[in-house]
Scaffold this active site. Structure first.
Site, PDB file in Angstrom:
ATOM      1  N   HIS A  37      45.246  44.125  44.949  1.00 36.04           N
ATOM      2  CA  HIS A  37      45.524  43.265  46.470  1.00 36.04           C
ATOM      3  C   HIS A  37      45.795  45.261  46.945  1.00 36.04           C
ATOM      4  CE1 HIS A  37      46.546  40.107  44.706  1.00 36.04           C
ATOM      5  NE2 HIS A  37      45.171  39.918  44.951  1.00 36.04           N
ATOM      6  N   GLY A 147      37.411  42.145  45.800  1.00 35.09           N
ATOM      7  CA  GLY A 147      37.729  42.919  44.688  1.00 35.09           C
ATOM      8  C   GLY A 147      36.365  42.237  44.127  1.00 35.09           C
ATOM      9  N   SER A 185      45.457  40.712  37.342  1.00 34.46           N
ATOM     10  CA  SER A 185      45.332  39.207  37.929  1.00 34.46           C
ATOM     11  C   SER A 185      46.919  39.147  38.030  1.00 34.46           C
ATOM     12  CB  SER A 185      44.995  38.892  36.805  1.00 34.46           C
ATOM     13  OG  SER A 185      44.053  37.668  37.821  1.00 34.46           O
ATOM     14  N   SER A 186      46.742  38.153  39.148  1.00 34.35           N
ATOM     15  CA  SER A 186      47.733  37.795  39.358  1.00 34.35           C
ATOM     16  C   SER A 186      48.641  36.596  37.900  1.00 34.35           C
ATOM     17  CB  SER A 186      48.240  36.364  40.906  1.00 34.35           C
ATOM     18  OG  SER A 186      47.733  36.903  41.590  1.00 34.35           O
TER      19      SER A 186
END
Length: 281
Positions: A37, A147, A185-186
């Site tokens: 991000h 992204g 990645s979260s």
């Protein structure tokens, strides 16, 4: 940095920025921000006068058995990161602010959402398109940043903007990876230490597949088999899909002749579903 929780707050600030002739960059996120991000925010900061980051876990893109309730959230940390990168406004609404009682209007892109993640997440991309459309209207942004890790989402948003004549430029940005290759990645937070190590099989498999394509391999089935065999060599990895599609239409192909997207979705352990991909133009 302005912390806005209502649509009117965002619109008031946008109205003033537009009056001053300033350009606006939008970075749509679901929060729990990481370096991926951050790269989007930095790009927006370089290219636009003002930067808006939306921080909203969008309920309408989650299916009934998906991880909406447990999706990671840390708004305080998100604010710190955004402020450190020069974000001008972070938009953090409640679901009730985005979806009023009696909400019945949805946006979707049919053909491009039928393959890849669309097969196992049938409502997902309608939810994505709907919330992104709302964010475009609320922010009146000149550019929006997405992204490539979510490559299908990027392609779908680009097509939606083209088809519906949105006055906004969509900027695709490269995948940001950990030092060992795992895509940021979260959902990586869900992995325990052993699963985290074994999740590297995705990057290993895709790297080999990309080597084959760049060396001239045209047989889609052969490249897919190579990728799948490497992933399935890891016992805790369960393949959702391994696909190669035309990068423009996201439709299956038999022979590699033009721009392609090779994408995978893999469960690591019982519940953690990770996606990754490569594009060869």
């Amino acid at each position: 940095m302005i912390k806005a929780t209502t649509i009117n707050e965002v619109k008031e600030n946008v109205r003033e920025w537009k009056r001053q002739g300033l350009t606006i960059g939008l970075v749509p996120t679901m929060g729990y921000l990481h370096e991926g991000h951050a790269s989007l925010i930095e790009r927006a900061r370089k290219e636009c006068d003002k930067v808006i980051v939306s921080d909203f876990v969008n309920p309408i893109q989650f299916g009934p058995k998906e991880d909406l309730a447990t999706y990671p959230r840390d708004f305080e940390a998100d604010c710190k990161l955004c402020e450190s990168l020069g974000t001008d406004l972070i938009f953090h609404p409640e679901p009730e602010e985005m979806y009023l009682d009696g909400f019945h209007s949805y946006v979707g892109v049919d053909t491009l959402s039928a393959e890849l993640c669309g097969k196992s997440r049938p409502i997902h991309f309608n939810g994505v398109c709907t919330v992104v459309s709302k964010l475009f209207n609320i922010s009146e942004a000149d550019k929006a940043y997405f992204g490539q890790k979510d490559a299908q989402q990027l392609a779908i948003v680009k097509r939606m903007v083209r088809d519906l004549n949105y006055n906004i430029d969509i900027v695709g940005c490269p995948i940001i990876r950990e030092d060992d290759g795992l895509a940021k990645s979260s959902r990586n937070i869900y992995l325990n230490s052993d699963e985290r190590k074994k999740a590297l099989i995705l990057h290993k498999a895709l790297t080999k597949g990309e080597e084959l394509v760049r060396e001239g391999e045209k047989d889609v089935k052969k490249v897919i088999k190579t990728i799948r065999d490497i992933i399935e060599s890891e016992p805790i990895a369960r393949v959702d899909y391994v696909e190669i599609v035309d990068w423009n239409e996201l439709q299956k192909i038999d022979k590699i002749e033009g721009p392609i997207l090779a994408a995978v979705a893999v469960y690591i352990g019982e519940k953690v579903r990770l996606i990754d991909n490569f594009v060869v133009e």
